[in-house]
Design a protein around this motif. Structure first.
Motif, PDB file in Angstrom:
ATOM      1  N   ALA A 118     -36.501 -52.499 -53.540  1.00 39.47           N
ATOM      2  CA  ALA A 118     -37.154 -51.345 -52.919  1.00 39.47           C
ATOM      3  C   ALA A 118     -38.663 -51.409 -53.106  1.00 39.47           C
ATOM      4  N   SER A 119     -39.081 -51.755 -54.317  1.00 42.06           N
ATOM      5  CA  SER A 119     -40.515 -51.880 -54.598  1.00 42.06           C
ATOM      6  C   SER A 119     -41.138 -52.992 -53.768  1.00 42.06           C
ATOM      7  N   LEU A 120     -40.445 -54.117 -53.697  1.00 38.82           N
ATOM      8  CA  LEU A 120     -40.967 -55.256 -52.960  1.00 38.82           C
ATOM      9  C   LEU A 120     -41.085 -54.961 -51.464  1.00 38.82           C
ATOM     10  N   THR A 121     -40.062 -54.330 -50.907  1.00 42.26           N
ATOM     11  CA  THR A 121     -40.098 -54.026 -49.464  1.00 42.26           C
ATOM     12  C   THR A 121     -41.178 -53.002 -49.134  1.00 42.26           C
ATOM     13  N   GLU A 122     -41.420 -52.068 -50.047  1.00 45.98           N
ATOM     14  CA  GLU A 122     -42.517 -51.130 -49.831  1.00 45.98           C
ATOM     15  C   GLU A 122     -43.860 -51.857 -49.873  1.00 45.98           C
ATOM     16  N   ARG A 123     -43.986 -52.786 -50.829  1.00 45.14           N
ATOM     17  CA  ARG A 123     -45.235 -53.547 -50.957  1.00 45.14           C
ATOM     18  C   ARG A 123     -45.500 -54.376 -49.708  1.00 45.14           C
ATOM     19  N   LEU A 124     -44.441 -54.911 -49.092  1.00 52.35           N
ATOM     20  CA  LEU A 124     -44.593 -55.783 -47.930  1.00 52.35           C
ATOM     21  C   LEU A 124     -44.457 -55.031 -46.610  1.00 52.35           C
ATOM     22  N   GLY A 125     -44.239 -53.715 -46.671  1.00 54.44           N
ATOM     23  CA  GLY A 125     -44.184 -52.895 -45.464  1.00 54.44           C
ATOM     24  C   GLY A 125     -42.966 -53.120 -44.593  1.00 54.44           C
ATOM     25  N   VAL A 126     -41.832 -53.481 -45.197  1.00 51.91           N
ATOM     26  CA  VAL A 126     -40.630 -53.797 -44.435  1.00 51.91           C
ATOM     27  C   VAL A 126     -40.136 -52.568 -43.669  1.00 51.91           C
ATOM     28  N   SER A 127     -39.814 -52.761 -42.397  1.00 47.14           N
ATOM     29  CA  SER A 127     -39.346 -51.649 -41.558  1.00 47.14           C
ATOM     30  C   SER A 127     -37.825 -51.513 -41.561  1.00 47.14           C
ATOM     31  N   LYS A 128     -37.126 -52.627 -41.716  1.00 49.40           N
ATOM     32  CA  LYS A 128     -35.666 -52.598 -41.652  1.00 49.40           C
ATOM     33  C   LYS A 128     -35.106 -53.789 -42.431  1.00 49.40           C
ATOM     34  N   LEU A 129     -34.010 -53.548 -43.151  1.00 49.30           N
ATOM     35  CA  LEU A 129     -33.313 -54.620 -43.843  1.00 49.30           C
ATOM     36  C   LEU A 129     -32.043 -54.942 -43.063  1.00 49.30           C
ATOM     37  N   VAL A 130     -31.773 -56.228 -42.870  1.00 44.14           N
ATOM     38  CA  VAL A 130     -30.623 -56.660 -42.079  1.00 44.14           C
ATOM     39  C   VAL A 130     -29.872 -57.744 -42.845  1.00 44.14           C
ATOM     40  N   THR A 131     -28.556 -57.610 -42.922  1.00 44.60           N
ATOM     41  CA  THR A 131     -27.751 -58.621 -43.598  1.00 44.60           C
ATOM     42  C   THR A 131     -26.600 -59.060 -42.713  1.00 44.60           C
ATOM     43  N   VAL A 132     -26.103 -60.276 -42.936  1.00 43.85           N
ATOM     44  CA  VAL A 132     -24.976 -60.818 -42.174  1.00 43.85           C
ATOM     45  C   VAL A 132     -24.026 -61.519 -43.136  1.00 43.85           C
ATOM     46  N   HIS A 133     -22.740 -61.457 -42.826  1.00 46.31           N
ATOM     47  CA  HIS A 133     -21.748 -62.232 -43.568  1.00 46.31           C
ATOM     48  C   HIS A 133     -20.462 -62.251 -42.752  1.00 46.31           C
ATOM     49  N   GLY A 134     -19.481 -63.029 -43.197  1.00 45.14           N
ATOM     50  CA  GLY A 134     -18.220 -63.127 -42.488  1.00 45.14           C
ATOM     51  C   GLY A 134     -17.084 -62.489 -43.269  1.00 45.14           C
ATOM     52  N   ILE A 135     -16.118 -61.901 -42.553  1.00 46.97           N
ATOM     53  CA  ILE A 135     -14.918 -61.363 -43.179  1.00 46.97           C
ATOM     54  C   ILE A 135     -13.700 -61.962 -42.468  1.00 46.97           C
ATOM     55  N   PRO A 136     -12.634 -62.285 -43.227  1.00 43.72           N
ATOM     56  CA  PRO A 136     -11.447 -62.883 -42.612  1.00 43.72           C
ATOM     57  C   PRO A 136     -10.648 -61.837 -41.834  1.00 43.72           C
TER      58      PRO A 136
END
Length: 299
Positions: A118-136
């Motif tokens: 959270a601190s890092l994303t605020e420092r870098l001005g991140v607008s959105k976090l996105v993740t991907v993975h697979g499920i069986p």
């Protein structure tokens, strides 16, 4: 109280960023078909990047549960594969900057790690976090792969509604991070690619293609996918060759296709994870593939 900023170190020459997207994936939790791992690896292989933040893995990892590989040569230790959890600065094919965080899932200090992110994303001005993975899922590889989306706000999601109801599942740092940051009003979204359960333990490039295409639709980031699509095509050809050579496999896949088509046509059923109709399990189908390959090797 520990300071979460002690968990990471920023590069001295930080780039100027304007509301970048942070794409992230951690190794160690469910990732059927290696969808997330392949997607991250492909992006880093195809696009120029540099590290802008490094996390202190000594505090986050349990080395006894995942021991680093070391190389012994004759009479001395000469090499060690040191695990890294880092944030990369990347530009897509249109020149749009974004951030990519990858590495092993932390074993400990999850809450402190999330505060650090959270601190890092605020420092870098991140607008959105996105993740991907697979499920069986009980789906055939001969049909388009589906996706289950989840997000901190309903407005962030587009496409088909989820087929899931209310379920309890083992937690992950990815899920907890989305939950905690969502409670603070941060935008985060995830894409879970539906991977054929009989291919969940293998690297299945089609799942990575599906994941990155979903990221593009949601964020506008554009990735070079030709090499990944070609790898997916070759893999599907090899799978089909195995199926064509086995009546048992052909019958099992045909049954999955009928289930999938019935579901896509609006048949009443709960979802594609657990099916009441007698069907081979993922382990059974995988075992059939292994037997087929072993027999072909013997020949």
């Amino acid at each position: 109280m520990f300071d979460p900023t002690d968990l990471y170190k920023l590069a001295e020459d930080l780039p100027e960023l304007t509301d970048p997207v942070l794409l992230y994936h951690f190794d160690g939790f469910v990732d059927a078909g290696a969808a997330g791992r392949l997607a991250v690896r492909h992006v880093l292989d195809e696009l120029e990047h540099r590290v802008v933040a490094t996390f202190d893995v000594d505090r986050l990892l349990d080395y006894r549960s995942r021991r680093p590989i070391m190389v012994f040569d004759t009479d001395r230790w000469v090499e060690v594969e040191t695990p890294e959890l880092v944030v990369h600065y990347v530009k897509d094919v249109t020149g749009t900057p974004f951030l990519l965080m990858s590495g092993p899932e932390p074993d400990r200090e999850w809450e402190l790690f999330i505060r650090a992110v959270a601190s890092l994303t605020e420092r870098l001005g991140v607008s959105k976090l996105v993740t991907v993975h697979g499920i069986p899922m009980a789906v055939p590889h001969t049909r388009p792969l589906g996706i289950t989306m989840h997000a901190t706000r309903p407005e962030l999601m587009t496409g088909q509604p989820s087929t899931f109801g209310r379920v309890q599942v083992p937690g992950s740092v990815t899920a907890l991070m989305e939950f905690r940051l969502g409670a603070e009003g941060r935008d985060a979204i995830g894409f879970a690619v539906h991977v054929p359960h009989y291919l969940s333990q293998a690297e299945y490039p089609t799942s990575a293609v599906t994941a990155l295409e979903a990221v593009t639709r949601n964020t506008g980031l554009v990735f070079p996918l030709d090499a990944l699509r070609e790898a997916a095509r070759r893999t599907n050809v090899e799978i089909q060759e195995q199926i064509n050579a086995s009546a048992e496999l052909s019958g099992a896949i045909s049954g999955l296709e009928q289930q999938y088509d019935a579901f896509a046509g609006g048949a009443e059923r709960e979802n594609l994870i657990a099916e009441s109709t007698p069907m081979p399990t993922g382990d059974e189908l995988a075992a059939q593939f292994e037997r087929f390959l072993a027999e072909r090797d013997d020949d």
